[in-house]
Every structure is written in structure tokens, then in C-alpha cells.
Design a protein around this motif. Structure first.
Motif, PDB file in Angstrom:
ATOM      1  N   VAL B  61     -55.046 -41.948  60.313  1.00 27.19           N
ATOM      2  CA  VAL B  61     -55.931 -42.049  61.478  1.00 27.19           C
ATOM      3  C   VAL B  61     -55.054 -42.222  62.700  1.00 27.19           C
ATOM      4  O   VAL B  61     -54.449 -43.255  62.906  1.00 27.19           O
ATOM      5  N   ARG B  62     -54.945 -41.166  63.477  1.00 21.44           N
ATOM      6  CA  ARG B  62     -54.105 -41.246  64.673  1.00 21.44           C
ATOM      7  C   ARG B  62     -54.968 -41.100  65.900  1.00 21.44           C
ATOM      8  O   ARG B  62     -56.054 -40.577  65.855  1.00 21.44           O
ATOM      9  N   ARG B  63     -54.442 -41.545  66.986  1.00 17.61           N
ATOM     10  CA  ARG B  63     -55.195 -41.471  68.224  1.00 17.61           C
ATOM     11  C   ARG B  63     -54.430 -40.631  69.227  1.00 17.61           C
ATOM     12  O   ARG B  63     -53.280 -40.313  69.032  1.00 17.61           O
ATOM     13  N   GLY B  64     -55.099 -40.352  70.335  1.00 17.37           N
ATOM     14  CA  GLY B  64     -54.414 -39.643  71.404  1.00 17.37           C
ATOM     15  C   GLY B  64     -54.299 -38.169  71.097  1.00 17.37           C
ATOM     16  O   GLY B  64     -55.283 -37.510  70.833  1.00 17.37           O
ATOM     17  N   VAL B  65     -53.067 -37.682  71.115  1.00 22.45           N
ATOM     18  CA  VAL B  65     -52.890 -36.245  71.038  1.00 22.45           C
ATOM     19  C   VAL B  65     -53.188 -35.704  69.655  1.00 22.45           C
ATOM     20  O   VAL B  65     -53.538 -34.550  69.495  1.00 22.45           O
ATOM     21  N   TYR B  67     -55.193 -35.008  66.385  1.00 17.40           N
ATOM     22  CA  TYR B  67     -56.582 -34.919  65.938  1.00 17.40           C
ATOM     23  C   TYR B  67     -57.562 -35.115  67.091  1.00 17.40           C
ATOM     24  O   TYR B  67     -58.696 -35.531  66.870  1.00 17.40           O
ATOM     25  N   ARG B  68     -57.147 -34.823  68.317  1.00 21.57           N
ATOM     26  CA  ARG B  68     -58.029 -35.079  69.451  1.00 21.57           C
ATOM     27  C   ARG B  68     -59.256 -34.179  69.437  1.00 21.57           C
ATOM     28  O   ARG B  68     -60.282 -34.525  69.996  1.00 21.57           O
ATOM     29  N   ASP B  69     -59.153 -33.026  68.797  1.00 22.16           N
ATOM     30  CA  ASP B  69     -60.297 -32.127  68.757  1.00 22.16           C
ATOM     31  C   ASP B  69     -60.964 -32.092  67.387  1.00 22.16           C
ATOM     32  O   ASP B  69     -61.833 -31.265  67.137  1.00 22.16           O
ATOM     33  N   SER B  72     -64.366 -37.130  63.565  1.00 20.33           N
ATOM     34  CA  SER B  72     -63.894 -38.431  63.089  1.00 20.33           C
ATOM     35  C   SER B  72     -63.863 -38.427  61.555  1.00 20.33           C
ATOM     36  O   SER B  72     -64.770 -37.883  60.908  1.00 20.33           O
ATOM     37  N   PRO B  73     -62.839 -39.057  60.952  1.00 21.14           N
ATOM     38  CA  PRO B  73     -62.795 -39.104  59.482  1.00 21.14           C
ATOM     39  C   PRO B  73     -63.942 -39.921  58.890  1.00 21.14           C
ATOM     40  O   PRO B  73     -64.208 -39.832  57.689  1.00 21.14           O
ATOM     41  N   PRO B 153     -50.098 -30.787  67.798  1.00 24.17           N
ATOM     42  CA  PRO B 153     -51.437 -31.384  67.991  1.00 24.17           C
ATOM     43  C   PRO B 153     -52.429 -30.466  68.687  1.00 24.17           C
ATOM     44  O   PRO B 153     -53.049 -30.832  69.674  1.00 24.17           O
ATOM     45  N   ARG B 276     -57.667 -31.923  59.245  1.00 23.94           N
ATOM     46  CA  ARG B 276     -59.066 -32.303  59.464  1.00 23.94           C
ATOM     47  C   ARG B 276     -59.770 -31.203  60.252  1.00 23.94           C
ATOM     48  O   ARG B 276     -59.170 -30.605  61.153  1.00 23.94           O
TER      49      ARG B 276
END
Lengths: 136, 323
Positions: B61-65, B67-69, B72-73, B153, B276
Motif C-alpha cells: 500500500v503506497r501513497r503519492g505517486v 498507484y495514484r490512478d 483502493s486495495p 508510477p 492493481r
């Protein structure tokens, strides 16, 4: 009305628009995280180009010297996905911006925030979506 | 005496049962039981999104750049059924985000920190150290292809290329990072060319096949120019990769990745990356990286002439630049 230039050296946490590029393009190699330029001027050009967008702002200081700031953003695709388009900022508009100075060429800077003179609370080309805030 | 023994045994038994119970509780907090999805993985930045071959599939689960588009898992849509193509094969189209290396191939692929480097042969380790110290040494920042298994990303997709003979090609397209090239995976049963005649290239020569619902891509013929990740994990032209892509649900595509390179690594390396699905409406957009690449100019590392020499745009040098 003469545009006004204020250069402040401020220590700020980095939350710039260029963040998506930082992982690959070495933000701290190129830009000074501790040197934040704050200035007002007139947009002279906007490049919706790859790999990154650039906004050019003409700033005239108190002595009448003009400097064109070349402000780097993230990719135009990322900006468009936030909902912005080419009509949201155009050449000739008066703006105030904050940006991290280039380490060697100070006027090549990484844009942190930009607002129009007639709407100082609305940051242009920025947006926060739920996943950016950590909801996932 | 007998009573004392029974009492002691009962006390010890109770303590043992309590410890077992506590341990089970701790395990329960760390990793979900087999078949359970949506639970947290071994740390707070991981989430279990399904099972593959009896093992939980962990989604970072990463934030920011990153998986930004992507969705949500924890979105219930993640666990929806795998869409199928008319011929019954799983639809791997996407677009996807993630599913490859970027900043640290070993860690992103499920290894411990430093584990991948421990497999590097001495010359390769030295090369990586040199690359890590270099400023702007990475080919990717000059808009050259990032190649396999790298995923930056931005969205990417597989394009399933059907002809009158069925699925003959799979194309892998990246919004960025492929420098406008397309990666072709031949699905028509052909073999790799004779290694003696194969000219090394950025994407190599890929042949694919289905093994059940898994798309298996075998690639040789890579050049040694691209970096596996930003710190510069290297490889040689002897690199051979096998990707096993399995869509385990609507939202999750697993890339079990094997690389062999006897000139670089002391043994084959096995990694797992997880992609994802993107949010509805997200499509790949045009991205012509070389159009206006001004990398290095603000930091004074590259002048316009330097940039031109290595074939990038370099961007305009303004007469009023302030230094």
C-alpha cells in the motif's frame, strides 16, 4: 502596475508539484529544498509538454530588472488527471508563486504553489485526492 | 505429592494454553488466514489481496505517486471475478499500475533489504556502486526505455493482439517509460532466434504462452543498457527473464518474475510484483518524453549542448536566466 518581487529563503517541507518526478529525476540533486522563492509576476508561457510541464513567469524587481522564472511541474498527464486543462492558466495572467530554486540556475525552479492575483486562495494545477491523503 | 503434581501440571498447562492463544492472536493480527482477503499483511503498509498457489498475495500500500490512478486495495471491486476473453482466457488488458520494479527491485519484489545486492557478483556490485554515485546516469531520465521488469508510477496495459488465427501477439504498452516503443510478445508458437544471430535490444525477444490462466513470457536478447531500478541494479546481455502473469481477481495481477544472468547474479533470482487495476475511466495518455526534457539544467549538470549530444531536447536556455 509594477510587479513586485520578494525572495524569501525559507525552510519548508517539500510538497511540490514536481513530487511525482522526484523519484526518477532526483529533486534534491537539482533543486534546493531549503531555498524557496516567493514572487509575483505575469505568466509569459505555459508548456503542456513531456516529460514535465513548465510555467514561465516574468518577474520585475524593484530596480526594474526582469527575470523569467522557468517553473517545472509534473507531467501534463498527471495535471490533467487532477482535472485541470489549458484554460485554467493562460499567458498574460498575473500570478504569485512559491518554488524551490534550482541549485545552480536559481530561476529554473520547481513549482510548489501558484495562485492568480484575482483568486489568491485557489491553487492552480494542484489537487488532493483521497488516495493522496493516505486513505488507502 | 500426587495432588501437587496434578496442580503443577494444570498450572503449566494453563500457561502453555495461554501462550499458544496469545501467539495465535498475534499471528491473526499480522497475517490473515488462508483464503481471507482484505486483511493487513506483515506490516501496516501491506494488504492481502488474494491467494495464488496456496500463498497469500501481498499488495504493497503506497501513497503519492505510486498507484495514484489505481482503485483502493480495500475497494470491494478488487475482489470481483476475473473478466474473460471470448476464447476463455483471462483478460489481462488493464490498464494497471504497479507490477514491477522502480526504486529498489529486490525490496519491491519481496526480498529483504540488501538481499538482492548480496547476490551480485563482484564486478556487478562494483558497477552498481558506481551507478549509485553517478548524478544523472540513469538512461531512463534521458527518455530511453526502462524495460523489464520496470514499471513506473503511470498506467500501463497489455494489448491482446488477435488475428484470424487467434491470439498471435501481446503488446505491452506503458504510458511513460517505453520511449514510444512497443514491447511485442509473440504468441504464435515461434521460438527465440539463434542467440548467435540475435542483436541485443532494449526489450529483447519475447515469446509467450498460456499455462492455464497464467501468461508466461520468456525473454532473451536484452541489451545491457537499461537499469533494473533507480539505484542502477545491473545486468548483462546474458539476461534471461521469465514472467508469469496471473490475474487472480478483478483488481489484482501478479507478476512472478524469474531472472537469470550468470554474468551478474550468483544464482537465479525469484521476485513477485503485484499490479492493481486503475480506476474506471483512466486510459493511457500520450507521453512523448523527449519533447522537452530539461533534466540537469537547473542543477547545472548538463548544458544545452551536453543535452543535445546525448540526443535529448535540453529545453530552452533563456537569456534572462538568473544564476
Amino acid at each position: 502596475m509594477r510587479t513586485h518581487l520578494t525572495v524569501m529563503l525559507t525552510v519548508l517541507g517539500f510538497v511540490g508539484l514536481i513530487a511525482p518526478a522526484a523519484a526518477h529525476h532526483g529533486f534534491e540533486t537539482e533543486y534546493d529544498n531549503d531555498k524557496v522563492i516567493s514572487a509575483s509576476g505575469v505568466v509569459s508561457k505555459i508548456e503542456w509538454t513531456n516529460p514535465h510541464m513548465h510555467v514561465y513567469v516574468d518577474v520585475t524587481d524593484a530596480a526594474g530588472k526582469l527575470t523569467t522564472y522557468n517553473l517545472e511541474l509534473t507531467s501534463p498527464n498527471a495535471i490533467q488527471r487532477l482535472g485541470w486543462n489549458k484554460n485554467d492558466l493562460v499567458a498574460g495572467e498575473k500570478v504569485t508563486f512559491k518554488a524551490h530554486a534550482g541549485k545552480v540556475v536559481e530561476s529554473r525552479a520547481a513549482l510548489d504553489s501558484l495562485v492568480k492575483a484575482n483568486a489568491p486562495k485557489q491553487e492552480i494545477f494542484k489537487g488532493q485526492r483521497p488516495e493522496d491523503l493516505g486513505s488507502n | 505429592m500426587k495432588k501437587m503434581f496434578v496442580l503443577s501440571a494444570a498450572v503449566i498447562g494453563t500457561i502453555v494454553l495461554l501462550l499458544v492463544h496469545l501467539q495465535a492472536q498475534q499471528r491473526g493480527q499480522g497475517a490473515p488466514a488462508a483464503g481471507q482477503t482484505g486483511g493487513r499483511g506483515a506490516n501496516a503498509n501491506e494488504i492481502v489481496v488474494g491467494q495464488l498457489a496456496g500463498r497469500p498475495v501481498i499488495q504493497p500500500v503506497r501513497r503519492g505517486v505510486d498507484y495514484r490512478d489505481a482503485i483502493s486495495p480495500t475497494d470491494p471491486a478488487m475482489n470481483g471475478p476475473v473478466p474473460r476473453l471470448p476464447d476463455g482466457h483471462p483478460d489481462l488488458t488493464g490498464p494497471w499500475e504497479g507490477g514491477g520494479s522502480d526504486n529498489d527491485m529486490g525490496v519491491e519484489g519481496g526480498l529483504k533489504e540488501g538481499e538482492l545486492d548480496s547476490l551480485l557478483l563482484p564486478a556487478a556490485r562494483k558497477l552498481k556502486e558506481e551507478r549509485s554515485k553517478a548524478i544523472y546516469g540513469e538512461p531512463y531520465i534521458y527518455c530511453l526505455p526502462m524495460s523489464v521488469p520496470r514499471i513506473n508510477p503511470y498506467p500501463w496495459k497489455f494489448v491482446m493482439g488477435y488475428t484470424s488465427k487467434g491470439l498471435q501477439y501481446v503488446y505491452q504498452l506503458h504510458e511513460t517509460g517505453d520511449a514510444g516503443a512497443h514491447r511485442v510478445i509473440y504468441m504464435d508458437g515461434r521460438r527465440h532466434p539463434d542467440p548467435a544471430t540475435l542483436i541485443a535490444s532494449w526489450w529483447g525477444h519475447s515469446v509467450g504462452r498460456w499455462e492455464g490462466d497464467t501468461l508466461v513470457i520468456d525473454t532473451v536478447g536484452y541489451n545491457d543498457k537499461f537499469w533494473f531500478d533507480a539505484p542502477g541494479t545491473p545486468h548483462s546481455e546474458k539476461l534471461h527473464t521469465v514472467e508469469r502473469w496471473t490475474r487472480i481477481s478483478y483488481g489484482t495481477l501478479v507478476n512472478d518474475f524469474t531472472l537469470e544472468d550468470p554474468d551478474t547474479f550468483s544464482k537465479p533470482v525469484q521476485l513477485r510484483f503485484v499490479a492493481r487495476i486503475v480506476k474506471p475511466g483512466v486510459e493511457l495518455m500520450e507521453y512523448i518524453c523527449a519533447e522537452n526534457n530539461q533534466i540537469g539544467l537547473a542543477g547545472g549538470y548538463l548544458g544545452k549542448s551536453d543535452a543535445s549530444q546525448i540526443g535529448i531536447g535540453g529545453g530552452p536556455v533563456l537569456k534572462d536566466e538568473k544564476k
